[in-house]
Scaffold this motif. Structure first.
Motif: not given
Length: 264
Positions: A7-12, A14-18, A233-237
């Motif tokens: 949940v943490f990984l995908f919630l933080n 996936l928004p990067f790809f928007t 940071r979002e790119a690293l996640i």
């Protein structure tokens, strides 16, 4: 715990790809966070290179060592070797990193005429090959021990030698377990961080040879997460999400192999 990690990984992540194109992220060869350019293809290729190199060095040695311990090693010697393998598995990765930095890096540099600084794909592959040995040896030995003794005895009864019985009767019967050992070794290698950071050179461009430095996905996250902010940071996640998908695929392969073993 696993569900919370997902949940943490995908919630933080996936928004990067928007905000950033997925294709450019996965296929881009330039990583310049200051300019909001995030291409992780060199890191993906670097992770695959060092994992493949680790398997090239570690898998044959680990499988043969497992066979030796299961079928050839004297009992007294086995009682000495097996605890040493367990101790090897418990050594922290940072200690392996120090060993690689102080021993393997100068050794590779001197052996190959000073090509580069010694912090390269070859060094990282050798070090990871050593690190995955305990996993491959232990699982391979366990798989060989699980083969019914009748396989071995039947081969001897047909006139085969001890060696031929082990390699032509016992080993094929344990092939699913041996493959599982290799897959687990892949998971261990592709997820390793600190040791690779210390010996791989940490260069963000596409690796071009055995003696060139590289950066893996895990190294990229560890090196830059401490000061990253906002889109960086979002790119690293998001890189962590890609790595997580790799690990899921490896575990899926492991499940398929184990399923094939049970069906067999």
């Amino acid at each position: 715990a696993v569900a919370l990690i997902c949940v943490f990984l995908f919630l933080n992540g996936l928004p990067f790809f928007t905000k950033y194109d997925l294709g450019a992220f996965l296929s881009g060869t330039t990583w310049k966070p200051a300019n909001d350019i995030f291409g992780i293809l060199p890191m993906i290729v670097g992770s695959l290179y060092v994992t493949g190199g680790a398997l090239l060095f570690g898998a044959p040695v680990g499988i043969l060592a497992g066979i030796y311990l299961a079928r050839f090693c004297p009992v007294r010697l086995r009682k000495i070797i097996e605890p040493m393998i367990g101790l090897m598995a418990g050594v922290p990765s940072i200690v392996y990193g120090f060993f690689g930095l102080t021993t393997l890096v100068p050794l590779i540099r001197e052996m190959f005429g000073g090509r580069g600084r010694g912090q390269c794909i070859l060094t990282a592959s050798l070090l990871l090959g050593i690190m995955i040995l305990p996993t491959i040896i232990t699982v391979s030995k366990t798989s060989l021990d699980a083969v019914p003794q009748s396989y071995y005895e039947g081969s001897l009864a047909l006139g085969a030698t001890h060696e031929r019985s082990v390699f032509c009767a016992v080993l094929p019967a344990a092939k699913s377990g041996v493959m599982s050992a290799v897959i687990l070794g892949v998971g261990r290698a592709i997820g390793e961080t600190m040791a690779v950071v210390m010996v791989a050179g940490n260069q963000t461009w596409m690796p071009k040879g055995l003696f060139q430095g590289l950066r893996t996905m895990t190294s990229n996250i560890v090196i830059e997460m401490g000061y990253a902010a906002d889109l960086h940071r979002e790119a690293l996640i998001a890189t962590g999400v890609v790595l997580f998908v790799f690990i899921l695929l490896i575990n899926l392969c492991f499940s398929l192999v184990k399923g094939g073993e049970k069906n067999g």
